[in-house]
Design an enzyme around this catalytic site. Sequence first.
Site, PDB file in Angstrom:
ATOM      1  N   THR A  28       0.828  -1.202   0.000  1.00 42.09           N
ATOM      2  CA  THR A  28       0.000   0.000   0.000  1.00 42.09           C
ATOM      3  C   THR A  28       0.861   1.249   0.000  1.00 42.09           C
ATOM      4  OG1 THR A  28      -0.114   0.177   2.411  1.00 42.09           O
ATOM      5  CG2 THR A  28      -1.753  -1.222   1.348  1.00 42.09           C
ATOM      6  N   CYS A  34       3.650  12.399  -5.927  1.00 48.75           N
ATOM      7  CA  CYS A  34       4.559  11.275  -6.162  1.00 48.75           C
ATOM      8  C   CYS A  34       3.956  10.287  -7.155  1.00 48.75           C
ATOM      9  CB  CYS A  34       4.849  10.543  -4.858  1.00 48.75           C
ATOM     10  SG  CYS A  34       5.751  11.508  -3.649  1.00 48.75           S
ATOM     11  N   HIS A  51       7.959   4.171  -4.798  1.00 51.25           N
ATOM     12  CA  HIS A  51       7.245   5.424  -4.516  1.00 51.25           C
ATOM     13  C   HIS A  51       8.286   6.538  -4.625  1.00 51.25           C
ATOM     14  CE1 HIS A  51       4.319   7.649  -1.563  1.00 51.25           C
ATOM     15  NE2 HIS A  51       4.976   8.517  -2.305  1.00 51.25           N
TER      16      HIS A  51
END
Length: 188
Positions: A28, A34, A51
């Site tokens: 997650t 981003c 990420h």
Amino acid sequence: MTGLHRHVPVNVPPGEHYVTTRDDVVITTVLGSCVAACIRDPVARIGGLNHFMLPSSETGVWGGTTGSLRYGNFAMERLVNEILKRGGRRSRLEIKVFGGGDVLGGSAPIGHLNADFVEWYLRAEGMPIAASAMRGFSARRVRYFPTTGKALVRELAMRDVRMPLAEEAAYRSAIDHAPVEADIELFN
């Protein structure tokens, strides 16, 4: 195991990545400006998510691996290479990309630049995008099941946007004030 509640959640904050072969994991993350790339090899049943906050850097200025992973070029190379190192094959990679929202509404649309970068990078590497939800003006919550490739993406309401923005701002601040890691150690 079936259902979201039967999966072990692994949260990936800005500047990080995670790769696994476990069927019971859901990766997650929450994205503002981003971008996250979700990449897997469906045959080897290995996948992961990165990420990143900024499109690219030639040097990764902050030195350490984690610091450099905030840049898209370092984050993409690291994720792809780790999947390949664990038995994935480049020709089988399935790629989904999310994020890049202009959540701040400023004159420097960093989210859109991040989205442009990941599309350019994947095109240059000859790696097609299987699915995407990028740009716009919303933050997104991503839940990715790396061994099946299922991705659940939810746009967040404005009241929920404060959390990802605060996380991104805190991460940027920590990086800006962190000491530079050296590759050389001097002895007297």
